[in-house]
Design a protein around this motif. Structure first.
Motif, PDB file in Angstrom:
ATOM      1  N   MET A 104      -3.488   4.330  -3.453  1.00 16.52           N
ATOM      2  CA  MET A 104      -4.418   5.321  -2.870  1.00 16.52           C
ATOM      3  C   MET A 104      -4.542   5.092  -1.648  1.00 16.52           C
ATOM      4  O   MET A 104      -5.825   5.592  -1.117  1.00 16.52           O
ATOM      5  CB  MET A 104      -5.819   5.093  -3.886  1.00 16.52           C
ATOM      6  N   ALA A 105      -3.688   4.368  -0.868  1.00 19.14           N
ATOM      7  CA  ALA A 105      -4.137   4.005   0.519  1.00 19.14           C
ATOM      8  C   ALA A 105      -3.703   5.261   1.263  1.00 19.14           C
ATOM      9  O   ALA A 105      -2.397   5.138   1.853  1.00 19.14           O
ATOM     10  CB  ALA A 105      -3.473   2.837   0.987  1.00 19.14           C
ATOM     11  N   THR A 106      -4.320   5.921   1.581  1.00 19.41           N
ATOM     12  CA  THR A 106      -3.949   7.298   2.182  1.00 19.41           C
ATOM     13  C   THR A 106      -3.267   6.933   3.577  1.00 19.41           C
ATOM     14  O   THR A 106      -3.759   6.309   4.325  1.00 19.41           O
ATOM     15  CB  THR A 106      -5.266   8.192   2.544  1.00 19.41           C
ATOM     16  N   GLY A 107      -1.755   7.455   3.610  1.00 18.56           N
ATOM     17  CA  GLY A 107      -1.192   7.438   4.875  1.00 18.56           C
ATOM     18  C   GLY A 107       0.003   6.364   4.834  1.00 18.56           C
ATOM     19  O   GLY A 107       0.758   6.041   5.648  1.00 18.56           O
ATOM     20  N   ARG A 108      -0.372   5.394   4.002  1.00 21.47           N
ATOM     21  CA  ARG A 108       0.676   4.352   3.671  1.00 21.47           C
ATOM     22  C   ARG A 108       1.651   4.834   2.722  1.00 21.47           C
ATOM     23  O   ARG A 108       1.345   5.116   1.631  1.00 21.47           O
ATOM     24  CB  ARG A 108      -0.315   3.082   3.268  1.00 21.47           C
ATOM     25  N   LYS A 109       2.930   4.763   3.236  1.00 23.19           N
ATOM     26  CA  LYS A 109       4.098   5.241   2.324  1.00 23.19           C
ATOM     27  C   LYS A 109       4.771   3.989   1.355  1.00 23.19           C
ATOM     28  O   LYS A 109       5.083   4.124   0.340  1.00 23.19           O
ATOM     29  CB  LYS A 109       4.946   5.982   2.954  1.00 23.19           C
ATOM     30  N   ASN A 110       4.741   2.939   2.211  1.00 22.83           N
ATOM     31  CA  ASN A 110       5.675   1.890   1.464  1.00 22.83           C
ATOM     32  C   ASN A 110       5.407   0.359   2.405  1.00 22.83           C
ATOM     33  O   ASN A 110       6.371  -0.156   2.561  1.00 22.83           O
ATOM     34  CB  ASN A 110       7.156   2.141   1.396  1.00 22.83           C
ATOM     35  N   ARG A 111       4.253   0.555   2.477  1.00 18.58           N
ATOM     36  CA  ARG A 111       3.600  -0.600   3.406  1.00 18.58           C
ATOM     37  C   ARG A 111       3.346  -1.952   2.658  1.00 18.58           C
ATOM     38  O   ARG A 111       2.229  -2.209   2.094  1.00 18.58           O
ATOM     39  CB  ARG A 111       2.464  -0.240   4.178  1.00 18.58           C
TER      40      ARG A 111
ATOM     41  N   LEU B  82       0.887  -1.225   0.222  1.00 22.10           N
ATOM     42  CA  LEU B  82       0.110  -0.044   0.015  1.00 22.10           C
ATOM     43  C   LEU B  82       0.911   1.233   0.064  1.00 22.10           C
ATOM     44  O   LEU B  82       1.689   1.376   0.636  1.00 22.10           O
ATOM     45  CB  LEU B  82      -0.917  -0.073   1.225  1.00 22.10           C
TER      46      LEU B  82
ATOM     47  N   SER C  78      -3.316   9.303  -3.982  1.00 21.45           N
ATOM     48  CA  SER C  78      -4.618   9.370  -3.195  1.00 21.45           C
ATOM     49  C   SER C  78      -5.095  10.693  -3.542  1.00 21.45           C
ATOM     50  O   SER C  78      -6.428  10.655  -3.660  1.00 21.45           O
ATOM     51  CB  SER C  78      -3.965   9.159  -1.577  1.00 21.45           C
TER      52      SER C  78
END
Lengths: 370, 370, 370, 370
Positions: free
Chosen positions: B257-264, B165, B170
Motif C-alpha cells: 500500500m506504499a503509494t508510488g513504490r513499485k519494487n522498493r 514497499l 494502494s
C-alpha cells in the motif's frame, strides 16, 4: 504477424562485445516478442576459426564461418547483422544489400561520411530493409521521453544539456590501444560517445541539428602500449553547442576522462512548460517535470514503451534488453514491409554533425583570448 | 568444468511469471557462464495443454507436458525447477528428490512450516542437490554487500533498517484475487515481501534471526472480485523488529500500500565503522560508507560478483539477470558436487521467522495504550 | 498588528547551544517578520556570571543575569524563553506563568509526565501565553506537508515510515557524558530524537497516537568518561510501531549509532492517493507524489509557508531559520490574543507516547523466539 | 583580535534584496564570529526617504540617509558596503576609497570593463581595503572543494562541467523588466549567473581562464511590460568552453529558461585521480570521489570551513549565512591589515572572461553548417 514460410535466417558478423550483445538479442527476441516473425540463429562470422566456433556454440548459433563474403549471399540467410569494426561496415553492408538481404549495422554507420553516403544510396534502391543500431532508442525511458515531447507535454523545447561521460582513460597509465589511433578508430570520444548523444537529439526532438560549434581535446597526448610509447591521435573529450532547425540549442560534452563516471549519458531537456532528465546509469528512470517539480518515474509500467514484453511493474531492465527490443523492431518492420527506424540516413546525419564539430574546432583562432 | 557425458536435462514446472523468468535463465545460462555444465531445455510443464505448448515454443523448450508426476521421474530429466504455486511445492519436490533429481524450488519453500520441514528432511538424504530460489542473493550489489560485511569493512553490524514497499493494493478498488485469501496465499505482504527481506538478513549478516516482534495490518478489509465483495484475509502491510544471535536489531517494514513504490526493497545496514545502503529499484548500485560519507558504487566492474560473466563496466543489469546467475550457481554446485546455497534449510529458517512475527502479533494486548 | 505601548521584553534562560539558537531568533525576528510586535532582547540568564555576560554581549542582549528567579518576575520582561536543562523547565515555567509572563519552553516540556501535567494545568489558567519549542514545525517543507495532507491531496494516510538517525555514539570510544545517564538525561535517543518524530506525526496527521509497541536497545553498555568507566543507562536506539486514532500505523526508528547519518530525520507518508517524503538533512525539499511519481519540490517559493518572509525562490534556508519563524509565530499569537501552537498539551502528548513505548518494551517476553 | 578604539561604523548603500542580505550579515556577524572587530550598523542609504527609513528600522540600522555622497565621507563610517545597481558601483567605490574607507562591492564589480579597471587602479593605491562580494566563495562546501583540490586529492584537474540554471523567464508571458534591457542591465544570464560560475572556476582552480569560446541566445525576443511590448536585448542563456592557463577545459551553461531549476549552480570537477560535484540547491553537500565512487559529504562538521562558527554537525546552513561569513572575512582582513579576498582585480578578471565570451559569439560564421 509474419506469414513467412520459414524462420528468417540470421547471420551476425563479429563475435566480441557487440557480437555477444547482438547474439543475446537474436536468442531471446522470440521469447519476449512472440508476434515477431520467427528467426533462426544460423551463422556467426569471425576471422579466428576456433574462437568464432567457440563463440557460436556458446551463444546458440547453428554454425560458424570465417569469411563474411561467403555468408552474406547464402540462401538461408535473410538478415545480415554487422558487428564488425567500423572500417568494414560499408563493404559488408553493400554486399549484403546487393544480395537482397536485410541489413542491421552497428553504429557508427561507417568510418567516413563518403562511405556512409554510399551505404545510404545503396539502401535506397535495395530490396532488403536496412537499419542502424542506435540501441539507446530502445531504452524505454528514452522512448517515453520522445513521446512526452511529441505530445507537447513540456511545451516547446528550447535548450538541451547533454553529456556522455566515462573514465576509462582517466588514468594516464591506461595503455595505448587501436581505439586511440585516428587511422584505425576514426575518432575518439566524439565519435564513440558523441554519436549516441547526437542521435538522441534527433530521436527525441524529431528534427535535425543544422549547425555546430565545437572543441576537441586530448589531455594525455602519449600513452604506452604493446608498441611502446606513441602519440594519442584522437580526442579524449569534446564539447559542442549545436542548433537545430527550429532553434533548439543543445550543449554536448563527451569524455573518457571523467573520473568516476562509468557510462553516464546524461540528458536534461528544457521546454517552455516543463523538462525531462535522464541518466543512462539509471536507465529505468525518467525525470519528468510538468512545471510543478521533477518527478522520478520508474519506467517499468506495462503502458510504457516496450515494457509489455518484459516483466511486471518495478522489475527493472538492463542495458542488454535494448538490443532485444531493437531486433524486435527490425523484425516487425520487415514483417510489416515498412522502413525500420533509425535508417542508414539517420546514421549519416549523425556523422555529418560530428564532422561539423571537428570542422569548427579546426578553424584558426577558435579560442578568444581573455 | 563438467564431465557429464550429456547435457543436463531440465524440466520447469509452471509457465507464468516465474516460469517465464526461469525459462529465460535456462535459455541463457550457457551463453554467459560457459564453464557451467551444458543444459538442455527439455520440458515445460503446465496444466493447460495449449497454453503450455505455446509457452514452451516461445521460451525455447523442446517439449511441453501437463502432468508433473510423469515428468519428474523421466530419465532425460536431471533438474526439476519448481515454479508452481506454493501449495504444490512439497509434493513435487519430494517426488523429484525421491527420483534422484536435482531440485530448485522458487520461494517460498512451501506454504507451511510442516511441509517445509518434510522437504528439508528429504533433501538431507537425497542423492540429488536441492536449492531454494531466493534470486536476490544474485543481485551483484547484494553479493558485494555480503562480501563487504564479511570482510569487516563496516565493523560490527548493529542495526539494519529494511523495507520492501509496493503499491499495487494502494487503490481500494483494486480487485479481490486469490492472493488476498489466506487459505490460498498463506500470507500477504509478510510472506511475499518479508520473506525476501528476512533471507537477505540471513545472507548479508551470515547469521540467523532468533526472536521477533511484529504487527500485521489489513487497511482495506473488503474488496470486490469476480465473486463479488469478500473479506481480505491476509495482511496489506507488516512491521517487525528482529534480533539476531549476535545482537543485531533489524527493523522490517513491508507493504503493498506504499503509494508510488513499485519494487522498493530498501536496506540500510549500520556497523560500528561504516554503513551500506541498497534499493532494489536501483539494483546496480550499492551505497558504501566507510566512515567518510556514503559512496555510490555502480556495481558493474569486472571484479564485482557475477559481473565478469556479463558486460563491460557501466553497462547495467536488470532484474531477470539474477535468475540466470542463480541457474549458474546451481549448475556449478552440481558440477563441483557440493551443496548449493541457499538450501531448503535456509528457506525453512525464513518461514520460521515469519511465523514468529505472526505469533507476536497475535498476542493479547500487543499495543500499549498511550 | 501589535498595539503594545512598548516593545515586548524578552528573557532567555540558558546560553549554550539552544540559548545561541534562540538568541539568534530574537535578534532577527523583526527583520524578517516586520508585522510582529517589536521585541527587545532584555536579558540573558545563566549560572556562570562571566560566561553569560560574554554570551549576552555577543548575542545582542542588553544585560545578563545569573538567577532566573529574579528575572521571571521583572516588569520589563514579557516573554520568558526557557532553554535551560529539562529538569529545570517546570520550576521556571510555573514561576513565569505565575508572574503573568508569556512562556516558550524548549522541548522536551519536562523530564517527567508528572511535571508536564503540572505545566499544562498551570498554562490552562495563566494569563500569559505558553508554547513548546518543537521548531521543526517551522521547517517550511514540513509546514507544506501538513497543508498537503490536510487538503486531502494524498488521500487517506495509512502508513508512515519515520526515522531520526544520528551517529555521534557510533564509535564505541565516544566518551561517557551526562546525556547517557538516565537520572540526568531521562532518556536516550528515544526522548531526544523520538520526541521530534512523534510531534511531527501529531503535527502532520492532525491527530494523536493512541497506542504503541516498542523496543529500546543499548549497544555500547559501558563507556569511559571523566569519572572512569561507567554503565550507559539510556538507550542508543529505539524502535516503535504506533497507531493513531484513525488507524494510521507509523513505524519509528531512532538511533545515535547510525554511522554516517548526521541529522537524518526521514519521513515517508503513504496515503491512498499519494505520498510525501522528507529528509531533515535536505530541509528545503519535500517529495510529493500525487500518484504519478515522486516530485522533488524545492520549498522556497513565495507561496510556500514562511517563505514570503525570507528570500527569492531558490535561495535556501538553514536549520536556524526555524527558530526565527517560531519566535514570529509566538509573537503573532500574543498579538492576536490566541493560543500559540504547539501548546504545552502538545508537549505532554508526546511524552505520553514515549512513555508507552518504554512500557511496551518493559513487558516480559517481548520478543517471540523463532 | 581588534584593537580598534571603537566599533567599525558600517554604511550599506541599497536596501532591496542585496541590502536586506547584507544588513542581515552585519547584524549577525559578531554573534557568530566573536573574534572579528566589533561593528555598528550606522546608516542604511537609499533614494526613497520613507522606504529606506522603514528598512533601516527593520534591519537594525541606527539611521537612514538618501544621498550616498553625504555618507561615504562621514567620520563615523569605516566600511562602505555597496549594494546599489551596477552602474553606480564605480562612482560610489571611487568616492569611498578616496575618503579612506574600506569598501565592499556586490558583484558585478561594475557594468563595464573600463569602470572596473578604474576601480582596480583606485584600490591599488587606497588606504582602505577593498573586496568584491562573490558570496559563494563562503559556501562551506565550495571552500572545502577548494581545499580538496589544492591538496591534490583529486589529482590534476582536467575538465570542469558547470552550469547555473534558473527558470524565472521560462514562461514567455513573464513581464519585461529593466533586467532585460542591455543599456541598464549590461548583460543577461551571462553576466548575472555566468559571473558566479567564472569566479568559482578561478576560486576552485586557483588559476585564471585565458581564452573563451561562447554563444549567447535570446529565446523570447519580445516581452510585454509596463511600457508595452518591447525587445529583449540581453541573453536568456549562454554557453561557453573556457581554457585556463594550465590547460583545464571548463564548459559553462547558464540560463534563465531552464524550467524547474530555481537556483541550480551545478559543478562537476574531474581530475586525474578523483572528482567533485556540487549543486547550490543543496549547498550543504559536496560530492567527493577519490577514485572509489562519489561520496556525499554533509559539510557541517566543525572541522569544515566556516562551520566552527555555526551549529553542531548535521545542522545545515542556508543561502544567507554566506554573507555573514563574507562580512567576517572582510573584518578579519581589516583587523589583520591584509588584503581581503576576492579583490577588485578578481572581479575584473571575471568581467574580462565574460567579455571574451561575448566577443567569441559576435564573430561571423560562428556556427558551422552541418
Amino acid at each position: 504477424m509474419s506469414e513467412n514460410p520459414r524462420p528468417l535466417g540470421v547471420a551476425v558478423i563479429g563475435y566480441s562485445f557487440m557480437g555477444k550483445a547482438h547474439s543475446n538479442a537474436w536468442r531471446n527476441v522470440g521469447a519476449f516478442y512472440p508476434d515477431t516473425p520467427p528467426v533462426v540463429q544460423q551463422v556467426l562470422v569471425g576471422r579466428d576459426p576456433a574462437a568464432v566456433k567457440a563463440a557460436a556454440d556458446r551463444y546458440g548459433w547453428a554454425e560458424s564461418a570465417t569469411d563474411w563474403a561467403d555468408v552474406v549471399g547464402r540462401d538461408d540467410i535473410d538478415i545480415v547483422d554487422i558487428c564488425a569494426p567500423g572500417h568494414l561496415h560499408a563493404d559488408i553492408a553493400l554486399a549484403a544489400l546487393a544480395a537482397g538481404k536485410h541489413v542491421l549495422v552497428e553504429k557508427p554507420l561507417a568510418n567516413s561520411v563518403a562511405e556512409s553516403e554510399a551505404m545510404v544510396a545503396a539502401a535506397a534502391t535495395a530490396t532488403g530493409r536496412s537499419m542502424i543500431g542506435f540501441n539507446y532508442r530502445r531504452v524505454p525511458a528514452l522512448a517515453l521521453a520522445r513521446q512526452v515531447i511529441a505530445e507537447g507535454r513540456i511545451g516547446t523545447v528550447r535548450q538541451v544539456r547533454a553529456a556522455y561521460l566515462q573514465d576509462w582513460l582517466s588514468n594516464a597509465t591506461a595503455p595505448m590501444t587501436w581505439r586511440l589511433r585516428r587511422e584505425q578508430a576514426g575518432s575518439g570520444a566524439l565519435g564513440d560517445l558523441g554519436s549516441h548523444v547526437v542521435d538522441q537529439l534527433h530521436h527525441l526532438l524529431g528534427e535535425q541539428v543544422v549547425c555546430a560549434r565545437g572543441h576537441l581535446q586530448t589531455f594525455v597526448t602519449e600513452r604506452v602500449g604493446d608498441a611502446g610509447r606513441e602519440p594519442v591521435t584522437v580526442d579524449d573529450a569534446a564539447w559542442a553547442t549545436l542548433e537545430t532547425a527550429s532553434g533548439v540549442v543543445a550543449s554536448v560534452e563527451v569524455s573518457r576522462m571523467a573520473t568516476g563516471r562509468k557510462n553516464r549519458m546524461s540528458l536534461e531537456i528544457y521546454g517552455s512548460e516543463g523538462a525531462l532528465t535522464f541518466d543512462l546509469e539509471r536507465l529505468n528512470e525518467l525525470g519528468i517535470d510538468d512545471g510543478t517539480g521533477l518527478r522520478r518515474v520508474l519506467v517499468t509500467e506495462e503502458s510504457h514503451p516496450y515494457l509489455a514484453a518484459w516483466w511486471p511493474p518495478g522489475h527493472t531492465l538492463g542495458w542488454d534488453h535494448t538490443f532485444t527490443s531493437q531486433a524486435a523492431d527490425l523484425l516487425t518492420a520487415i514483417s510489416n514491409d515498412v522502413a525500420p527506424s533509425p535508417s542508414f540516413a539517420d546514421g549519416l546525419a549523425v556523422q555529418r554533425v560530428l564532422a561539423a564539430i571537428e570542422a569548427s574546432d579546426a578553424r584558426a583562432g577558435t579560442c578568444v583570448d581573455v
